[in-house]
Scaffold this active site. Sequence first.
Site, PDB file in Angstrom:
ATOM      1  N   GLU A 190       1.750   6.372  -6.888  1.00  0.00           N
ATOM      2  CA  GLU A 190       0.640   7.117  -7.484  1.00  0.00           C
ATOM      3  C   GLU A 190       0.849   8.621  -7.323  1.00  0.00           C
ATOM      4  OE1 GLU A 190      -2.980   5.765  -5.732  1.00  0.00           O
ATOM      5  OE2 GLU A 190      -2.539   3.657  -6.110  1.00  0.00           O
ATOM      6  N   TYR A 194       0.815  -1.217   0.000  1.00  0.00           N
ATOM      7  CA  TYR A 194       0.000   0.000   0.000  1.00  0.00           C
ATOM      8  C   TYR A 194       0.853   1.274   0.000  1.00  0.00           C
ATOM      9  CZ  TYR A 194      -4.724  -1.942   0.305  1.00  0.00           C
ATOM     10  OH  TYR A 194      -5.930  -2.556   0.021  1.00  0.00           O
TER      11      TYR A 194
END
Length: 276
Positions: A205, A198
Amino acid sequence: MSSARSRASGPSLPVRSYLIAFNALSAAGWAYVIYLTLAVFRGQHAPISAYDFFKPLASYVPTSIIEFLIPQPTTTNRFSTTLAYLIRPYFPATYDSTFFALAPVQSLAALEILHVLFGLVRSPLPTTVIQVSSRLILVWGIVERFPHTHSSPIYTTMILAWALTEVPRYAYYALSLAGCGVPGWLTWIRYSTFYVLYPVGAGSEALVMLSTIPEWSGGKWAVWTLEDWVKAGLVAIWVPGLWVMYSHMMRMRRKVLGSGKGQKLGAKPKDRIKAE
């Protein structure tokens, strides 16, 4: 009473069959993305480019969407350029070999929002919307529109984190819904690897989006467009967004694997859910 019994017994056979097919197809798609990515590391390349794959479909897309997806001029900043330079020796560019598979596989995940809205699964709507929408923005609003991201090694770390997260997740759901039993090791992977994947995925991102924002030093931010400010705002909320997803997964891990000392690899979970 009848509705309560229906919820307790799970989805109906048609819904269950659909969800099994959806999860199995998604797992296979993400596994293919991993295969294509690793092929680049081995010095191989996909036999088809993203442009060749999507060109026949372009005539079916509304003109306004096509205009939005027109590639944007190369625009980046010193921080992003330096970071990409430092990482590139370790992570090659994989856009040309992976995007034609990544785009439809990730777009298919938009159905997960509908699954929640129609009550097909028990996932919380906010976390589902955050995860799916943020990735769709990255795929279609950032990567596809800004050509310089195609050569970015951060794109590679991003899709690897996505794929390594999604293959166990979808495989877990498919096996759970099929009722054929989920191996203990797969359950452990599904609810443990997020601790690493994550942050890597969310960090990648944010960095991919950041690379599409022009230089800001020396007062250059004064000429930013509205889109640049929106993207800067999205980068700023990536950390709290990650915490929302992180907290959700930690709660799910406690529910499935149990709290306390944790769960050993291969051990039988205390509780299993068929779908979030």
